[in-house]
Scaffold this motif. Structure first.
Motif, short mmCIF file in Angstrom:
data_model
loop_
_atom_site.label_atom_id
_atom_site.label_comp_id
_atom_site.label_asym_id
_atom_site.label_seq_id
_atom_site.Cartn_x
_atom_site.Cartn_y
_atom_site.Cartn_z
N GLY A 186 41.03 30.21 48.81
CA GLY A 186 40.70 31.40 49.57
C GLY A 186 41.76 31.81 50.56
O GLY A 186 41.65 32.86 51.19
N ALA A 187 42.79 30.98 50.73
CA ALA A 187 43.81 31.26 51.74
C ALA A 187 45.14 31.67 51.14
O ALA A 187 46.10 31.92 51.88
CB ALA A 187 44.02 30.04 52.63
N ILE A 188 45.24 31.76 49.80
CA ILE A 188 46.50 32.11 49.15
C ILE A 188 46.46 33.57 48.72
O ILE A 188 45.54 33.99 48.01
CB ILE A 188 46.75 31.21 47.92
N PRO A 189 47.42 34.39 49.13
CA PRO A 189 47.46 35.78 48.68
C PRO A 189 47.58 35.88 47.16
O PRO A 189 48.17 35.00 46.51
CB PRO A 189 48.72 36.34 49.37
N ASP A 190 47.04 36.95 46.58
CA ASP A 190 47.01 37.10 45.12
C ASP A 190 48.39 36.98 44.49
O ASP A 190 48.56 36.33 43.45
CB ASP A 190 46.40 38.45 44.74
N ASN A 191 49.38 37.57 45.14
CA ASN A 191 50.70 37.61 44.52
C ASN A 191 51.45 36.28 44.63
O ASN A 191 52.54 36.15 44.07
CB ASN A 191 51.55 38.72 45.15
N LEU A 192 50.88 35.30 45.33
CA LEU A 192 51.55 34.01 45.47
C LEU A 192 50.84 32.89 44.72
O LEU A 192 51.32 31.76 44.71
CB LEU A 192 51.67 33.63 46.96
N PHE A 193 49.68 33.19 44.13
CA PHE A 193 48.90 32.14 43.49
C PHE A 193 49.70 31.39 42.44
O PHE A 193 49.75 30.15 42.42
CB PHE A 193 47.65 32.73 42.84
N LEU A 210 39.23 32.41 43.45
CA LEU A 210 40.40 32.53 42.57
C LEU A 210 40.38 33.87 41.84
O LEU A 210 39.35 34.25 41.25
CB LEU A 210 40.39 31.39 41.55
N PRO A 211 41.46 34.65 41.87
CA PRO A 211 41.48 35.95 41.18
C PRO A 211 41.31 35.77 39.68
O PRO A 211 41.69 34.74 39.11
CB PRO A 211 42.87 36.50 41.51
N LEU A 212 40.75 36.78 39.03
CA LEU A 212 40.51 36.72 37.58
C LEU A 212 41.81 36.47 36.82
O LEU A 212 41.83 35.73 35.83
CB LEU A 212 39.85 38.01 37.11
N SER A 213 42.89 37.11 37.28
CA SER A 213 44.17 36.93 36.57
C SER A 213 44.63 35.48 36.60
O SER A 213 45.23 34.98 35.63
CB SER A 213 45.24 37.84 37.18
N MET A 214 44.36 34.78 37.70
CA MET A 214 44.76 33.38 37.81
C MET A 214 43.79 32.46 37.09
O MET A 214 44.15 31.36 36.67
CB MET A 214 44.87 32.97 39.27
N GLN A 215 42.55 32.90 36.94
CA GLN A 215 41.57 32.07 36.24
C GLN A 215 42.00 31.82 34.80
O GLN A 215 41.82 30.71 34.27
CB GLN A 215 40.19 32.73 36.29
N LEU A 273 38.79 40.41 53.37
CA LEU A 273 38.56 40.18 54.79
C LEU A 273 39.85 39.78 55.49
O LEU A 273 40.17 40.26 56.58
CB LEU A 273 37.49 39.10 54.98
N ASP A 274 40.62 38.88 54.87
CA ASP A 274 41.90 38.45 55.46
C ASP A 274 42.83 39.64 55.67
O ASP A 274 43.50 39.76 56.71
CB ASP A 274 42.58 37.41 54.57
N TYR A 275 42.87 40.54 54.67
CA TYR A 275 43.75 41.71 54.80
C TYR A 275 43.34 42.59 55.98
O TYR A 275 44.16 43.05 56.76
CB TYR A 275 43.72 42.52 53.50
N ARG A 276 42.02 42.81 56.11
CA ARG A 276 41.55 43.65 57.20
C ARG A 276 41.81 43.00 58.56
O ARG A 276 42.13 43.68 59.54
CB ARG A 276 40.06 43.95 57.01
N MET A 277 41.64 41.66 58.64
CA MET A 277 41.90 40.97 59.90
C MET A 277 43.38 41.04 60.26
O MET A 277 43.74 41.19 61.43
CB MET A 277 41.42 39.52 59.80
N PHE A 317 42.61 18.89 44.50
CA PHE A 317 41.34 19.40 45.02
C PHE A 317 41.46 20.90 45.21
O PHE A 317 42.20 21.37 46.08
CB PHE A 317 40.99 18.72 46.34
N LEU A 318 40.75 21.68 44.38
CA LEU A 318 40.77 23.14 44.44
C LEU A 318 39.54 23.60 45.23
O LEU A 318 38.45 23.75 44.68
CB LEU A 318 40.76 23.74 43.03
N ASP A 319 39.73 23.79 46.52
CA ASP A 319 38.63 24.20 47.38
C ASP A 319 38.45 25.71 47.29
O ASP A 319 39.41 26.45 47.07
CB ASP A 319 38.93 23.78 48.82
#
Length: 519
Positions: free
Chosen positions: A265-272, A311-316, A509-513, A304-306
């Motif tokens: 939940g803490a990794i941006p989509d483009n860095l996964f 996880l974005p669909l593209s990374m799944q 939420l992270d983006y808005r914060m 450990f994948l917390d």
């Protein structure tokens, strides 16, 4: 036979009062016995009558006569004062002594406890001295004095100042004895509890408790620890999923190899992709050197994948391939790299509902859900709260070098609270209580205040999505700072649950914060 001059006789009486007062300090642990006897001595030998010690009442901000000599029960009960009101209130507020030469001529003397008709018809003085402990006014020592006496006023004042100091020391010692007694009683209760219930199992990582639901989860961990089967840890936020993942790793043959935690939940989509699988030199701007990803860092050990539900669909799709093929391709790479990793995933979401809503792949869900282990919420294992408090308190006390404990009533209040934030919230509350503790024993009132600040109960659960539910498009300005702060307060700072309350993904939420510059 020569008779001693009056001044020498009075001096002897003065020494007698001081000597007997000092002896009384070590005679009994009951402060009332010593203080009342000291007031008696001052009255009988020095003529300082109707002595009283006024202290703050524990239930409010008023002061009352706690110890007295020469006053009736009714007079003691009437002796209730407010700071700043009358002579007594002025001394309690200012911390400065007050001397009323004639109580009939001072309008601030209110005769609140002793009616004037109960005193002699001659001139009566009133002396009030503050009881000051480390700069704090605890109360006062007050006496009546008949003016028509041969004894010098200054001599009486000097003796009263000494008695006031002795009374303050008695009260201070009594406080320390009470704190130590409460701590020892608490330790005795803890030892008795441990003897009756047995020493609770507490792994090095803090999994503490003997409740049936916790034991069931631990037995499942023990059963699958020796295999390479993928484990999916399910449970609310704060239930200790990382502790269970580490326990699973330490109980496995891979214990001497790396344990790598990834918060999805803490990794941006483009860095996964680059974070999970690594990248080669020159794969993108800024890739000046090659870097192994989390999978390669965990090779031979446990990954450990917390918060796997984030996880974005593209990374799944890519993760599923790596799990099936047991090999990966770095970003910018041309050659497959074999990997040997045991996967432990965790989520506080209902992945079946996520699958139904189209936010999680069904094939990946089946690949991860081989061994599901549900971790119980703290409210489901209330019998574990007390040993958890003891364990966490020990860790916190060692960290901050504080020697504190809980009274029985305080422990009962902790055990009765539902703990919507589970173990994480429990530790935060205990840490706050330890750091704010003013004595060796934390009472129920302190616990109540801190728990009250946590909220009355668990935050409302978001309504589960239906099979046809689709998350609507929301512009980046859809949620203002106040709305986000309210959601974070409701969920005790849990961003995943706050995002659910707001109808957002964690990344949204992270983006808005970040846009609002919220920490």
């Amino acid at each position: 036979m020569t008779t001693a001059p009056p001044t020498e006789r009075l001096h002897d009486e003065e020494l007698l009062v001081l000597r007997e007062s000092a002896r009384l300090m070590g005679k009994s642990l009951d402060p009332g016995l010593a203080i009342r006897e000291m007031l008696h001595l001052a009255s009988e030998f020095l003529g300082l009558n109707r002595g009283r010690v006024v202290l703050r009442r524990p239930e409010d901000d008023r002061y009352a006569i706690r110890y007295a000599y020469g006053l009736t029960r009714a007079e003691i009960e009437r002796g209730v004062y407010r700071a700043g009101r009358g002579i007594t209130g002025r001394v309690l507020q200012s911390g400065e002594a007050a001397i009323v030469q004639d109580i009939d001529d001072d309008p601030d003397y209110l005769a609140q406890a002793v009616d004037r008709t109960r005193l002699p018809d001659e001139t009566v003085s009133f002396i009030a001295l503050p009881l000051v402990d480390d700069g704090r006014v605890r109360g006062l020592l007050g006496v009546h004095r008949i003016r028509g006496r041969s004894r010098a006023f200054a001599d009486d004042l000097r003796i009263l100042e000494i008695i006031a100091t002795l009374v303050t020391q008695i009260l201070k010692l009594n406080d320390r004895v009470a704190e130590q007694t409460a701590r020892l009683e608490n330790e005795n209760r803890e030892l008795k509890w441990a003897l009756e219930h047995g020493t609770p199992q507490q792994a090095t990582l803090g999994i503490v408790g003997e409740s049936p639901v916790l034991r069931h989860a631990l037995r499942q961990v023990e059963q699958v620890a020796g295999t390479d089967a993928t484990v999916l840890l399910l449970g609310e936020s704060g239930t200790g999923k990382e502790l269970f993942a580490r326990a699973l790793h330490l109980a496995s043959p891979r214990r001497d190899r790396p344990f790598v935690k990834v918060n999805c939940g803490a990794i941006p989509d483009n860095l996964f992709e680059s974070e999970l699988f690594g990248y080669e030199k020159g794969a993108f701007t800024g890739a000046s050197t090659a870097r192994p990803g989390y999978f390669e860092q965990a090779d031979g050990g446990t990954l450990f994948l917390d918060e796997i539900g984030e996880l974005p669909l593209s990374m799944q799709v890519k993760l599923l391939r790596v799990l099936q093929e047991k090999s990966l391709l770095r970003v910018g790479g041309r050659r497959e790299t074999a990997i040997d990793v045991r996967i432990v995933a965790a989520t506080n979401q209902d992945l079946q509902q996520q699958v139904a809503a189209g936010r999680f792949r069904l094939d990946l869900y089946y690949r991860l859900n081989i061994i599901p282990i549900r971790l119980p919420a703290l409210r489901e294992r209330r019998e574990d709260i007390r040993p958890l408090v003891r364990h966490q308190l020990s860790l916190i006390a060692q960290r901050y070098q504080r020697n504190v404990g809980f009274t029985a009533e305080a422990m009962d209040r902790l055990a009765d609270y539902p703990w919507p934030g589970n173990i994480r919230q429990l530790r935060n509350v205990l840490e706050r209580l330890v750091l704010l503790a003013e004595g060796a024993a934390i009472g129920a009132a302190e616990v109540e205040r801190v728990i009250h600040s946590e909220g009355a109960g668990a935050p409302p659960e978001p309504a589960p999505p239906t099979a046809s539910a689709v998350r609507p498009y929301l512009p980046a300005q859809s949620h203002d700072r106040a709305r986000i702060e309210q959601a974070l307060t409701q969920t005790h700072g849990n961003k995943s649950r706050a995002a659910q309350l707001l109808g957002l993904t964690l990344r949204q939420l992270d983006y808005r914060m970040k846009r609002l510059e919220m920490r």
